[in-house]
Enzyme design. Structure first.
Site, short mmCIF file in Angstrom:
data_model
loop_
_atom_site.label_atom_id
_atom_site.label_comp_id
_atom_site.label_asym_id
_atom_site.label_seq_id
_atom_site.Cartn_x
_atom_site.Cartn_y
_atom_site.Cartn_z
N ASP A 133 0.86 -1.19 0.00
CA ASP A 133 0.00 0.00 0.00
C ASP A 133 0.89 1.24 0.00
O ASP A 133 1.86 1.35 0.78
CB ASP A 133 -0.90 -0.01 1.24
CG ASP A 133 -1.93 1.12 1.19
OD1 ASP A 133 -3.01 0.88 0.64
OD2 ASP A 133 -1.63 2.22 1.69
N ASN A 146 -2.20 12.68 -4.83
CA ASN A 146 -3.31 13.12 -5.69
C ASN A 146 -3.69 14.57 -5.40
O ASN A 146 -3.95 15.36 -6.32
CB ASN A 146 -4.52 12.22 -5.48
CG ASN A 146 -4.39 10.90 -6.21
OD1 ASN A 146 -3.69 10.81 -7.21
ND2 ASN A 146 -5.03 9.86 -5.71
N ASP A 174 -1.87 8.61 -11.15
CA ASP A 174 -1.98 7.43 -12.01
C ASP A 174 -0.62 7.01 -12.55
O ASP A 174 -0.30 5.82 -12.63
CB ASP A 174 -2.93 7.71 -13.18
CG ASP A 174 -4.39 7.86 -12.72
OD1 ASP A 174 -4.67 7.46 -11.57
OD2 ASP A 174 -5.21 8.36 -13.52
N GLU A 225 -4.77 2.34 -4.33
CA GLU A 225 -3.32 2.32 -4.28
C GLU A 225 -2.81 1.05 -3.60
O GLU A 225 -1.70 1.01 -3.08
CB GLU A 225 -2.78 3.56 -3.54
CG GLU A 225 -3.14 3.61 -2.06
CD GLU A 225 -4.47 4.28 -1.77
OE1 GLU A 225 -4.69 4.67 -0.63
OE2 GLU A 225 -5.30 4.40 -2.70
#
Length: 522
Positions: free
Chosen positions: A400, A408, A417, A443
């Site tokens: 993770d 973001n 992305d 993620e």
């Protein structure tokens, strides 16, 4: 005849009939192939499940029998120096009987097989000299034994686990025995009778003489088996799976395993008819999903046939206006019917190939995460089930990205992305040909390591974590990840428990400061 040819043997009709015939044949063949493949998979899956279940029951029964032997051996040793103390003998006999539910009854005999004590005392055997085969064998061999099933003097079908009794001078004094009833309530019936199949499956136990020792139908216990050839093969192979063809009964899918200390075989059977019930639902879904495409293909062929025949029909009308010699000389050069039929055949084959390509692409798309190119959760779960059914050791690394929301929020989702794509590229460098990288969340990623134990998986996790921390990501710079590691080796845990353990290890890594690898075993 000419009228028939003119009216019915038109080129568009011939093309349509030929193309539809080829298409329908292809679809029917595809449906049949799918049916046979799914049927084979369901049969194999059911047999594998029954094999695993029979092995588990055999191992459980073996543990119980060994435990029973240990209990008897321990008590026999305690009796040294107390063999003339009737009260002590009765206390030990009652303790063995009532302390656990291992035995239906317990007896202590003298060296010639006369019963000294018995528990429960309601069994009127005290003072009786036992003459059963198990009693004679115990006195002659003077070793721990598990007897063959036999009818006792009280007319019970039972087996006896016995242990010799010696005094301090190593003189044989008799034996201590625990009995297990096969037709009445007993620990064996509890072990074998506690299962959760609701599809007509059942369990039976057969000894090496092909006699039934356990069966859901009590009337069959003690009698011979009905499928002699199948049982002979089972006794020879000892462990495995097979289709048992029923003569007087329905065919079943069977798994079997042997209890080592007794030679008994545990057989788990499922009716083949009920095991294949899901196949009808599968085929119904295949047909419903293929129907729109089949209709689309039909419309295309119809329009395509009209498009091919229309210019020829127009040419025929024009030819009538010209001199027949000129027209005939040009037509003689072309075998028009064969040529058009060949072109139609190529068109149909082309469409079928396109159809198969689309199916293959759909399968790839169904197993792939569209953003990162990693495998998706569906492909990952299918791979887990495959490895679990084959009994292959594997480990999972739950990865993770730490503080990915900040990426973001700071750089935008487009940059986020790109970070995920580059992260997958890094993980792929740690993935062998038979491993798998899968995206299971926003993620969250999983690296599945086949043939990998916990120690090796932790080494990979640490190298992966360090590599990611040193990697430079465009615009973002450096990121870190937290990793939870779990391994499925010999432990009898489910896939769900394994993934839950990995998730918990991941959350521990988060709580303990992130940028670390935590083992589920720690």
């Amino acid at each position: 005849m000419e009228t028939f040819k003119t009216k019915y043997l038109k080129l568009n009709h011939l093309i349509l009939v030929l193309a539809l015939s080829a298409t329908i044949t292809t679809f029917l063949n595809s449906f049949y192939s799918i049916y046979e493949v799914q049927k084979e998979q369901l049969i194999k899956q059911t047999i594998d499940i029954n094999k695993a279940y029979a092995k588990k029951l055999a191992e459980t029964s073996e543990v119980f029998i060994r435990s029973g032997k240990q209990q008897l051996a321990y008590t026999a040793k305690r009796l040294q120096g107390h063999f003339d103390d009737e009260e002590f003998l009765q206390q030990e006999t009652d303790r063995l009987k009532f302390q656990t539910n291992s035995f239906n009854s317990v007896v202590i005999t003298s060296e010639i097989g006369v019963v000294r004590t018995v528990s429960p005392e309601t069994i009127s055997l005290k003072g009786v000299q036992l003459s059963s085969p198990s009693s004679i064998e115990a006195r002659e061999k003077k070793i721990p034994l598990v007897s063959e099933p036999f009818l006792s003097q009280a007319n019970n079908l039972l087996v006896v686990i016995s242990s010799p009794i010696w005094d301090s001078q190593k003189q044989y004094k008799g034996y201590l025995a625990g009995t297990i009833y096969l037709k009445d309530d007993s620990i064996i019936r509890d072990i074998l009778g506690d299962h959760h199949y609701y599809n007509g499956s059942f369990i039976s136990v057969v000894d090496k003489n092909k006699n039934i020792l356990y069966h859901p139908n009590p009337d069959l216990i003690g009698g011979p088996v009905q499928r002699d050839d199948d049982i002979s093969k089972i006794l020879l192979e000892k462990e495995g799976g097979m289709i048992m063809d029923g003569s007087s009964q329905a065919a079943t899918l069977a798994g079997f395993a042997t209890i080592p200390s007794t030679g008994w075989v545990v057989v788990t059977q499922s009716p083949i008819d009920t095991s294949l019930t899901p196949l009808s639902n599968i085929m119904e879904k295949v047909i419903l999903r293929s129907l729109p495409l089949a209709i689309g293909v039909f419309l295309f062929i119809w329009l395509f046939a009209g498009a091919i025949s229309r210019p020829l029909q127009q040419l025929a009308k024009q030819v009538k206006r010209f001199d027949g010699y000129i027209v005939n000389s040009e037509i003689d050069k072309i075998n028009s019917w064969y040529s058009e039929s060949l072109e139609l055949k190529r068109a149909v084959l082309s469409k079928v190939k396109t159809f198969q390509t689309q199916i293959g692409k759909l399968k790839v798309d169904a197993d792939t995460d569209p953003l990162t190119g990693a495998n998706n959760r569906r492909a990952f779960e299918l791979r887990l089930k495959e490895l679990d059914q084959q009994g292959i050791v594997f480990s999972v690394l739950c990865v993770d990205v730490d503080h990915f929301k900040n990426v973001n929020d700071t750089y935008g989702h487009g940059t986020g992305d790109e970070v995920l794509k580059q992260l997958v590229q890094v993980m792929n460098r740690f993935s062998r040909a038979y491993d798998m990288v899968a995206r299971t969340g926003g993620e969250e990623f999983i690296l599945l390591l086949q043939d990998s134990h916990m120690q090796d998986a932790m080494l990979v996790a640490e190298r992966l974590r360090e590599t990611i921390a040193e990697e430079t990501f465009d615009e973002v710079g450096q990121i870190t990840v937290s990793i939870g590691v779990a391994s499925k080796a010999e432990e009898m845990i489910s896939i769900e428990e394994l993934l839950d353990s990995a998730d918990k290890a991941l959350y521990r890594a988060k709580r303990e400061g992130r940028n670390r690898s935590i083992s589920a075993a720690s």
